[in-house]
Design an enzyme around this catalytic site. Sequence first.
Site, PDB file in Angstrom:
ATOM      1  N   ASN A  90       0.871  -1.170   0.000  1.00 10.40           N
ATOM      2  CA  ASN A  90       0.000   0.000   0.000  1.00 10.40           C
ATOM      3  C   ASN A  90       0.911   1.224   0.000  1.00 10.40           C
ATOM      4  O   ASN A  90       1.502   1.556   1.022  1.00 10.40           O
ATOM      5  CB  ASN A  90      -0.895  -0.018   1.250  1.00 10.40           C
ATOM      6  CG  ASN A  90      -1.749   1.232   1.361  1.00 10.40           C
ATOM      7  OD1 ASN A  90      -1.782   2.055   0.448  1.00 10.40           O
ATOM      8  ND2 ASN A  90      -2.441   1.375   2.485  1.00 10.40           N
ATOM      9  N   TRP A  91       1.004   1.838  -1.168  1.00  6.66           N
ATOM     10  CA  TRP A  91       1.946   2.962  -1.298  1.00  6.66           C
ATOM     11  C   TRP A  91       1.420   4.226  -0.612  1.00  6.66           C
ATOM     12  O   TRP A  91       2.151   5.201  -0.474  1.00  6.66           O
ATOM     13  CB  TRP A  91       2.224   3.243  -2.783  1.00  6.66           C
ATOM     14  CG  TRP A  91       3.040   2.172  -3.455  1.00  6.66           C
ATOM     15  CD1 TRP A  91       3.442   0.973  -2.929  1.00  6.66           C
ATOM     16  CD2 TRP A  91       3.553   2.212  -4.798  1.00  6.66           C
ATOM     17  NE1 TRP A  91       4.178   0.256  -3.859  1.00  6.66           N
ATOM     18  CE2 TRP A  91       4.259   0.995  -5.016  1.00  6.66           C
ATOM     19  CE3 TRP A  91       3.501   3.134  -5.835  1.00  6.66           C
ATOM     20  CZ2 TRP A  91       4.896   0.699  -6.229  1.00  6.66           C
ATOM     21  CZ3 TRP A  91       4.131   2.842  -7.040  1.00  6.66           C
ATOM     22  CH2 TRP A  91       4.825   1.636  -7.234  1.00  6.66           C
ATOM     23  N   LYS A  92       0.162   4.218  -0.222  1.00 13.91           N
ATOM     24  CA  LYS A  92      -0.456   5.400   0.400  1.00 13.91           C
ATOM     25  C   LYS A  92      -0.196   6.629  -0.483  1.00 13.91           C
ATOM     26  O   LYS A  92      -0.091   6.488  -1.696  1.00 13.91           O
ATOM     27  CB  LYS A  92       0.038   5.576   1.839  1.00 13.91           C
ATOM     28  CG  LYS A  92      -0.165   4.282   2.646  1.00 13.91           C
ATOM     29  CD  LYS A  92       0.007   4.456   4.132  1.00 13.91           C
ATOM     30  CE  LYS A  92      -0.228   3.112   4.829  1.00 13.91           C
ATOM     31  NZ  LYS A  92      -0.185   3.200   6.275  1.00 13.91           N
ATOM     32  N   HIS A 106      -9.545   1.032   4.889  1.00 15.25           N
ATOM     33  CA  HIS A 106      -8.266   1.239   5.589  1.00 15.25           C
ATOM     34  C   HIS A 106      -8.509   2.173   6.782  1.00 15.25           C
ATOM     35  O   HIS A 106      -9.323   3.094   6.706  1.00 15.25           O
ATOM     36  CB  HIS A 106      -7.239   1.843   4.635  1.00 15.25           C
ATOM     37  CG  HIS A 106      -5.856   1.814   5.207  1.00 15.25           C
ATOM     38  ND1 HIS A 106      -5.421   2.732   6.134  1.00 15.25           N
ATOM     39  CD2 HIS A 106      -4.839   0.940   5.026  1.00 15.25           C
ATOM     40  CE1 HIS A 106      -4.183   2.431   6.484  1.00 15.25           C
ATOM     41  NE2 HIS A 106      -3.801   1.344   5.829  1.00 15.25           N
ATOM     42  N   GLU A 124      -5.209  -4.987  10.478  1.00 16.81           N
ATOM     43  CA  GLU A 124      -4.207  -3.946  10.682  1.00 16.81           C
ATOM     44  C   GLU A 124      -4.490  -3.221  12.002  1.00 16.81           C
ATOM     45  O   GLU A 124      -5.302  -2.288  12.043  1.00 16.81           O
ATOM     46  CB  GLU A 124      -4.264  -2.918   9.539  1.00 16.81           C
ATOM     47  CG  GLU A 124      -3.923  -3.486   8.172  1.00 16.81           C
ATOM     48  CD  GLU A 124      -3.342  -2.424   7.251  1.00 16.81           C
ATOM     49  OE1 GLU A 124      -2.317  -2.720   6.631  1.00 16.81           O
ATOM     50  OE2 GLU A 124      -3.874  -1.306   7.184  1.00 16.81           O
ATOM     51  N   GLY A 157       2.691   2.256  10.800  1.00 17.31           N
ATOM     52  CA  GLY A 157       3.651   3.349  10.658  1.00 17.31           C
ATOM     53  C   GLY A 157       4.364   3.722  11.942  1.00 17.31           C
ATOM     54  O   GLY A 157       5.016   4.753  12.017  1.00 17.31           O
ATOM     55  N   GLY A 203       3.001  -1.094   4.247  1.00 13.68           N
ATOM     56  CA  GLY A 203       3.071   0.334   3.950  1.00 13.68           C
ATOM     57  C   GLY A 203       4.497   0.759   3.664  1.00 13.68           C
ATOM     58  O   GLY A 203       5.010   0.571   2.562  1.00 13.68           O
ATOM     59  N   GLY A 204       5.159   1.308   4.667  1.00 18.42           N
ATOM     60  CA  GLY A 204       6.498   1.885   4.492  1.00 18.42           C
ATOM     61  C   GLY A 204       7.491   0.974   3.772  1.00 18.42           C
ATOM     62  O   GLY A 204       8.186   1.417   2.845  1.00 18.42           O
TER      63      GLY A 204
END
Length: 253
Positions: free
Chosen positions: A9-11, A99, A170, A176, A236-237
């Site tokens: 998930n590149w956000k 999300h 999640e 994060g 994510g990151g």
Amino acid sequence: MRTKLIAGNWKMNGTLADNELLCKSIRTGLAGVDASQGTSVVLCAPSVYLSQLQSCLAGSSTIHLGSQDVSSHDKGAFTGEISTAMLKEFGVRYAIVGHSERRQYHGETDAVVALKAKAALAAGITPIVCVGESLAEREAGLTNDVVRRQLAAVIHENGHCISEIVVAYEPVWAIGTGKTATPEMAQAVHSVLRAQLHAASSVAAERVQILYGGSMNAANAASLLAMADIDGGLIGGAALRAADFLSIIASAK
Ligand code: 13P
């Protein structure tokens, strides 16, 4: 036997130049990996970059395109929204729905998330349904109640299609933050979700992939992915760094 699914998930990150490099590095890194080995990979990019990613992923049988959200409406006066039909024009196969960042910053309720999942399923897009508790909810002993409530709304709205979804657990406090749920903590919640799916449909319990997300990285992925009910990750990151993302994919056996 469920196969593994690793979704990035590149956000709200990326530029044309960064995406090109990241996508090409992931493609090159997986070039020798045969789709028949089982692990599927999904890249969920910001919508404006879907066309770019569609070109970059053309011809790949292992890497699929995903969106980070989808509208529950078909078309019309919904400024800023993106429909399933639009996503399909760009080859999108998966859509994250619910999300925690959408729930928190955009007021998405369980009911809205359930309708988004329904719209995706109707279009043949696999919804990745996110559930998870906040730190306050965990500390109050409410984790199971919260995730059950969130999943129940989706089950209620999508009854017979429920075996076609993907679930992502999640925990909000792990997103994060560098604080990952231990494999045992994650497995405990995954097994609650599996039991809930089982009560809805034994086929769904067997088939539905339940991903873990929240500070998953190259160092902790293998131990999380070794748990019985953890069928992949929503990253994510670490998904923004090709080497880390490839390493997570390599740990998904
Ligand atoms: P991080 O991996 O950056 O914690 O993000 C997890 C996430 O929210 C994926 O959807």
